[in-house]
Design a protein around this motif. Structure first.
Motif, PDB file in Angstrom:
ATOM      1  N   LYS A   1     -85.191 -29.533  73.808  1.00 47.95           N
ATOM      2  CA  LYS A   1     -86.447 -30.130  74.277  1.00 47.95           C
ATOM      3  C   LYS A   1     -87.257 -29.130  75.087  1.00 47.95           C
ATOM      4  O   LYS A   1     -88.483 -29.041  74.974  1.00 47.95           O
ATOM      5  N   LYS A   2     -86.565 -28.376  75.912  1.00 45.39           N
ATOM      6  CA  LYS A   2     -87.227 -27.369  76.745  1.00 45.39           C
ATOM      7  C   LYS A   2     -87.870 -26.282  75.884  1.00 45.39           C
ATOM      8  O   LYS A   2     -88.947 -25.764  76.208  1.00 45.39           O
ATOM      9  N   GLN A   3     -87.221 -25.937  74.780  1.00 48.82           N
ATOM     10  CA  GLN A   3     -87.735 -24.885  73.907  1.00 48.82           C
ATOM     11  C   GLN A   3     -89.006 -25.320  73.167  1.00 48.82           C
ATOM     12  O   GLN A   3     -89.946 -24.538  73.026  1.00 48.82           O
ATOM     13  N   VAL A   4     -89.048 -26.558  72.672  1.00 46.89           N
ATOM     14  CA  VAL A   4     -90.180 -26.997  71.842  1.00 46.89           C
ATOM     15  C   VAL A   4     -91.305 -27.628  72.654  1.00 46.89           C
ATOM     16  O   VAL A   4     -92.421 -27.803  72.138  1.00 46.89           O
ATOM     17  N   ARG A   5     -91.037 -27.997  73.918  1.00 47.50           N
ATOM     18  CA  ARG A   5     -92.028 -28.723  74.709  1.00 47.50           C
ATOM     19  C   ARG A   5     -93.374 -27.996  74.833  1.00 47.50           C
ATOM     20  O   ARG A   5     -94.430 -28.633  74.696  1.00 47.50           O
ATOM     21  N   PRO A   6     -93.408 -26.667  75.090  1.00 40.75           N
ATOM     22  CA  PRO A   6     -94.714 -26.003  75.238  1.00 40.75           C
ATOM     23  C   PRO A   6     -95.627 -26.178  74.029  1.00 40.75           C
ATOM     24  O   PRO A   6     -96.839 -26.374  74.186  1.00 40.75           O
ATOM     25  N   LEU A   7     -95.031 -26.129  72.834  1.00 42.03           N
ATOM     26  CA  LEU A   7     -95.853 -26.291  71.627  1.00 42.03           C
ATOM     27  C   LEU A   7     -96.235 -27.743  71.406  1.00 42.03           C
ATOM     28  O   LEU A   7     -97.377 -28.048  71.017  1.00 42.03           O
ATOM     29  N   LEU A   8     -95.339 -28.660  71.652  1.00 44.81           N
ATOM     30  CA  LEU A   8     -95.643 -30.076  71.439  1.00 44.81           C
ATOM     31  C   LEU A   8     -96.724 -30.563  72.393  1.00 44.81           C
ATOM     32  O   LEU A   8     -97.555 -31.397  72.029  1.00 44.81           O
ATOM     33  N   GLU A   9     -96.724 -30.034  73.620  1.00 45.78           N
ATOM     34  CA  GLU A   9     -97.740 -30.455  74.586  1.00 45.78           C
ATOM     35  C   GLU A   9     -99.141 -29.981  74.191  1.00 45.78           C
ATOM     36  O   GLU A   9    -100.138 -30.592  74.573  1.00 45.78           O
ATOM     37  N   LEU A  10     -99.202 -28.895  73.438  1.00 46.81           N
ATOM     38  CA  LEU A  10    -100.500 -28.389  72.983  1.00 46.81           C
ATOM     39  C   LEU A  10    -100.972 -29.045  71.690  1.00 46.81           C
ATOM     40  O   LEU A  10    -102.129 -28.895  71.297  1.00 46.81           O
ATOM     41  N   MET A  11    -100.066 -29.772  71.018  1.00 47.32           N
ATOM     42  CA  MET A  11    -100.380 -30.323  69.705  1.00 47.32           C
ATOM     43  C   MET A  11    -101.461 -31.398  69.761  1.00 47.32           C
ATOM     44  O   MET A  11    -102.381 -31.428  68.932  1.00 47.32           O
ATOM     45  N   ASP A  12    -101.383 -32.309  70.741  1.00 45.80           N
ATOM     46  CA  ASP A  12    -102.365 -33.393  70.819  1.00 45.80           C
ATOM     47  C   ASP A  12    -103.783 -32.880  71.041  1.00 45.80           C
ATOM     48  O   ASP A  12    -104.715 -33.317  70.334  1.00 45.80           O
ATOM     49  N   PRO A  13    -104.026 -31.974  72.014  1.00 44.91           N
ATOM     50  CA  PRO A  13    -105.386 -31.439  72.168  1.00 44.91           C
ATOM     51  C   PRO A  13    -105.889 -30.726  70.911  1.00 44.91           C
ATOM     52  O   PRO A  13    -107.068 -30.832  70.566  1.00 44.91           O
ATOM     53  N   LEU A  14    -104.989 -30.027  70.218  1.00 43.44           N
ATOM     54  CA  LEU A  14    -105.385 -29.337  68.995  1.00 43.44           C
ATOM     55  C   LEU A  14    -105.765 -30.339  67.913  1.00 43.44           C
ATOM     56  O   LEU A  14    -106.777 -30.175  67.214  1.00 43.44           O
ATOM     57  N   ASN A  15    -104.974 -31.402  67.779  1.00 42.67           N
ATOM     58  CA  ASN A  15    -105.303 -32.445  66.801  1.00 42.67           C
ATOM     59  C   ASN A  15    -106.648 -33.081  67.097  1.00 42.67           C
ATOM     60  O   ASN A  15    -107.420 -33.397  66.176  1.00 42.67           O
ATOM     61  N   GLU A  16    -106.951 -33.287  68.366  1.00 38.90           N
ATOM     62  CA  GLU A  16    -108.232 -33.895  68.740  1.00 38.90           C
ATOM     63  C   GLU A  16    -109.390 -32.983  68.373  1.00 38.90           C
ATOM     64  O   GLU A  16    -110.455 -33.456  67.951  1.00 38.90           O
ATOM     65  N   ARG A  17    -109.221 -31.677  68.565  1.00 39.44           N
ATOM     66  CA  ARG A  17    -110.273 -30.731  68.180  1.00 39.44           C
ATOM     67  C   ARG A  17    -110.532 -30.791  66.678  1.00 39.44           C
ATOM     68  O   ARG A  17    -111.683 -30.772  66.229  1.00 39.44           O
ATOM     69  N   ILE A  18    -109.456 -30.838  65.903  1.00 43.80           N
ATOM     70  CA  ILE A  18    -109.598 -30.892  64.446  1.00 43.80           C
ATOM     71  C   ILE A  18    -110.253 -32.204  64.021  1.00 43.80           C
ATOM     72  O   ILE A  18    -111.149 -32.226  63.169  1.00 43.80           O
ATOM     73  N   LYS A  19    -109.828 -33.313  64.641  1.00 42.97           N
ATOM     74  CA  LYS A  19    -110.429 -34.604  64.320  1.00 42.97           C
ATOM     75  C   LYS A  19    -111.914 -34.621  64.666  1.00 42.97           C
ATOM     76  O   LYS A  19    -112.732 -35.204  63.952  1.00 42.97           O
ATOM     77  N   GLY A  20    -112.261 -33.991  65.791  1.00 41.66           N
ATOM     78  CA  GLY A  20    -113.664 -33.935  66.185  1.00 41.66           C
ATOM     79  C   GLY A  20    -114.514 -33.204  65.164  1.00 41.66           C
ATOM     80  O   GLY A  20    -115.626 -33.648  64.831  1.00 41.66           O
ATOM     81  N   LEU A  21    -114.003 -32.096  64.636  1.00 40.80           N
ATOM     82  CA  LEU A  21    -114.733 -31.364  63.606  1.00 40.80           C
ATOM     83  C   LEU A  21    -114.814 -32.170  62.317  1.00 40.80           C
ATOM     84  O   LEU A  21    -115.843 -32.167  61.631  1.00 40.80           O
ATOM     85  N   ASP A  22    -113.744 -32.895  61.981  1.00 40.76           N
ATOM     86  CA  ASP A  22    -113.766 -33.736  60.780  1.00 40.76           C
ATOM     87  C   ASP A  22    -114.819 -34.836  60.907  1.00 40.76           C
ATOM     88  O   ASP A  22    -115.515 -35.163  59.941  1.00 40.76           O
ATOM     89  N   ARG A  23    -114.934 -35.411  62.104  1.00 41.53           N
ATOM     90  CA  ARG A  23    -115.969 -36.428  62.317  1.00 41.53           C
ATOM     91  C   ARG A  23    -117.362 -35.819  62.174  1.00 41.53           C
ATOM     92  O   ARG A  23    -118.277 -36.448  61.637  1.00 41.53           O
ATOM     93  N   GLU A  24    -117.489 -34.594  62.647  1.00 44.93           N
ATOM     94  CA  GLU A  24    -118.772 -33.897  62.527  1.00 44.93           C
ATOM     95  C   GLU A  24    -119.136 -33.673  61.064  1.00 44.93           C
ATOM     96  O   GLU A  24    -120.280 -33.892  60.658  1.00 44.93           O
ATOM     97  N   PHE A  25    -118.160 -33.235  60.258  1.00 41.29           N
ATOM     98  CA  PHE A  25    -118.423 -33.017  58.839  1.00 41.29           C
ATOM     99  C   PHE A  25    -118.734 -34.325  58.121  1.00 41.29           C
ATOM    100  O   PHE A  25    -119.586 -34.374  57.235  1.00 41.29           O
ATOM    101  N   SER A  26    -118.045 -35.382  58.516  1.00 39.81           N
ATOM    102  CA  SER A  26    -118.296 -36.686  57.907  1.00 39.81           C
ATOM    103  C   SER A  26    -119.719 -37.159  58.204  1.00 39.81           C
ATOM    104  O   SER A  26    -120.423 -37.654  57.313  1.00 39.81           O
ATOM    105  N   ALA A  27    -120.143 -36.980  59.455  1.00 42.09           N
ATOM    106  CA  ALA A  27    -121.503 -37.381  59.830  1.00 42.09           C
ATOM    107  C   ALA A  27    -122.537 -36.518  59.118  1.00 42.09           C
ATOM    108  O   ALA A  27    -123.583 -37.016  58.670  1.00 42.09           O
ATOM    109  N   ARG A  28    -122.246 -35.225  58.996  1.00 41.01           N
ATOM    110  CA  ARG A  28    -123.172 -34.334  58.303  1.00 41.01           C
ATOM    111  C   ARG A  28    -123.292 -34.728  56.832  1.00 41.01           C
ATOM    112  O   ARG A  28    -124.378 -34.682  56.248  1.00 41.01           O
ATOM    113  N   GLY A  29    -122.151 -35.122  56.243  1.00 42.47           N
ATOM    114  CA  GLY A  29    -122.178 -35.523  54.849  1.00 42.47           C
ATOM    115  C   GLY A  29    -123.025 -36.765  54.613  1.00 42.47           C
ATOM    116  O   GLY A  29    -123.714 -36.870  53.599  1.00 42.47           O
ATOM    117  N   LYS A  30    -122.993 -37.704  55.551  1.00 43.10           N
ATOM    118  CA  LYS A  30    -123.796 -38.919  55.406  1.00 43.10           C
ATOM    119  C   LYS A  30    -125.284 -38.620  55.495  1.00 43.10           C
ATOM    120  O   LYS A  30    -126.114 -39.368  54.977  1.00 43.10           O
TER     121      LYS A  30
END
Length: 345
Positions: free
Chosen positions: A174-203
């Motif tokens: 757990k100690k070994q993987v925790r640094p990467l797992l803690e960064l995963m949620d913010p990274l996913n949110e950034r990607i989702k934000g860009l996907d929402r932007e592309f979706s809005a641009r497409g409309k």
């Protein structure tokens, strides 16, 4: 009008022009805005030729603001380098060749993408970098788990961290993987934000909506294709666009020998990858609108294998999307035929 050529490079570039004595002169300078102002500001209007490259657009715009005509030339046009010895390549020789091409009008102008579509391509590049980063992190964590004998169920990348936390891991792991797992949620949110932007641009863009009528073409792929094409009239036929994306076979021909190899992979790798991903989805889908394309690709697979079929289908898909943009007509599987480039899919 004076003729000037610049062989762009980082950190230094080389310009070539005629000196007061009528002989060609070269000047090496550091490529930045102050130096462009110092060299080209206040001089009579000139026609300046540069190759299309990473730096070419901002350089062209800056020189145009200084009152000069700028030609951004296609570097793939071999005739432009008629006086260059292919065995001896230097920045100075390249600048000489570009100068002669400028003076003799031996060049093909490269397409200069509109400002809006350049922004879209930049945002797509950022999203691609974020996704690659996430993939590298996931691979690191998977490797650490496998070393300790843990098996992680498959699933979406967005749920990766949750699936890892559901495992009964040791405290050390757990100690070994925790640094990467803690960064995963913010990274996913950034990607989702860009996907929402592309979706809005497409409309907001009818062309993006039009391409999404094709099977397995979502907001990201349709937005990327529209941004890459920019002006559909610059391609005389679908094959030119397929070649532009790098999805046509490379060929080496001499005398009676003719050898066809893998695809050229020229052009935008991101769009090419998106089209190949879409073709894999079509190959594995049972949706009715995928049937005709899947059946065609399965015929290719019998002769060359599924990987070859996926790339061939991506090439055909590129042609279909081009035809849809050219004719402004949605996807229609009943119109798919051997001559798909001339009819709207």
């Amino acid at each position: 009008m004076d003729h000037v050529a610049i062989d762009l490079g980082r950190p230094n570039s080389v310009m070539c022009e005629l000196g007061p004595d009528g002989k060609k002169t070269r000047r090496r300078f550091r490529l930045d805005r102050p130096n462009l102002d110092r060299i080209f500001g206040g001089r009579p209007p000139s026609r300046i030729l540069i190759e299309s490259s990473t730096e070419s657009e901002w350089v062209a715009k800056h020189l145009e603001q200084l009152g000069h005509e700028v030609v951004v030339a296609d570097p793939n046009y071999a005739a432009m380098y008629g006086e260059r010895n292919r065995r001896v390549k230097t920045d100075g020789r390249d600048a000489d060749a570009l100068f002669e091409a400028n003076r003799k009008d031996v060049f093909h102008r490269a397409h200069r993408r509109s400002e809006g579509q350049r922004g879209v391509m930049a945002r797509l590049g950022v999203r691609g970098a974020l996704v690659r980063t996430r993939t590298r992190w996931i691979n690191v964590v998977r490797s650490l788990l496998r070393r300790e004998g843990y098996h992680l169920p498959s699933g979406a990348a967005e749920s990766f961290a949750d699936r890892v936390l559901e495992l009964n891991l040791t405290e050390e792991l757990k100690k070994q993987v925790r640094p990467l797992l803690e960064l995963m949620d913010p990274l996913n949110e950034r990607i989702k934000g860009l996907d929402r932007e592309f979706s809005a641009r497409g409309k907001a863009d009818p062309r993006v909506q039009l391409l999404q009528t094709a099977p397995m073409i979502g907001p990201q792929t349709s937005t990327a294709v529209v941004a890459l094409v920019d002006d559909v009239s610059r391609f005389p036929k679908a094959h030119k666009f397929e070649n532009y994306v790098g999805l046509v076979p490379s060929e080496w021909s001499s005398s009676e020998k003719r050898i066809k190899e893998g695809i050229t992979k020229r052009g935008d790798s991101r769009v090419r990858w998106l089209l190949v991903e879409a073709s894999w989805s079509i190959l594995t889908s049972q949706r009715p609108d995928c049937f005709a394309l899947r059946q065609w690709a399965e015929g290719v697979a019998k002769r060359g294998g599924r990987k070859v079929a996926a790339v061939a289908l991506a090439r055909r898909l590129a042609g279909i999307l081009f035809a849809m943009l050219r004719d402004n007509r949605p996807f229609d599987p009943t119109r798919l035929g051997t001559n798909h480039r001339r009819s709207v899919a």
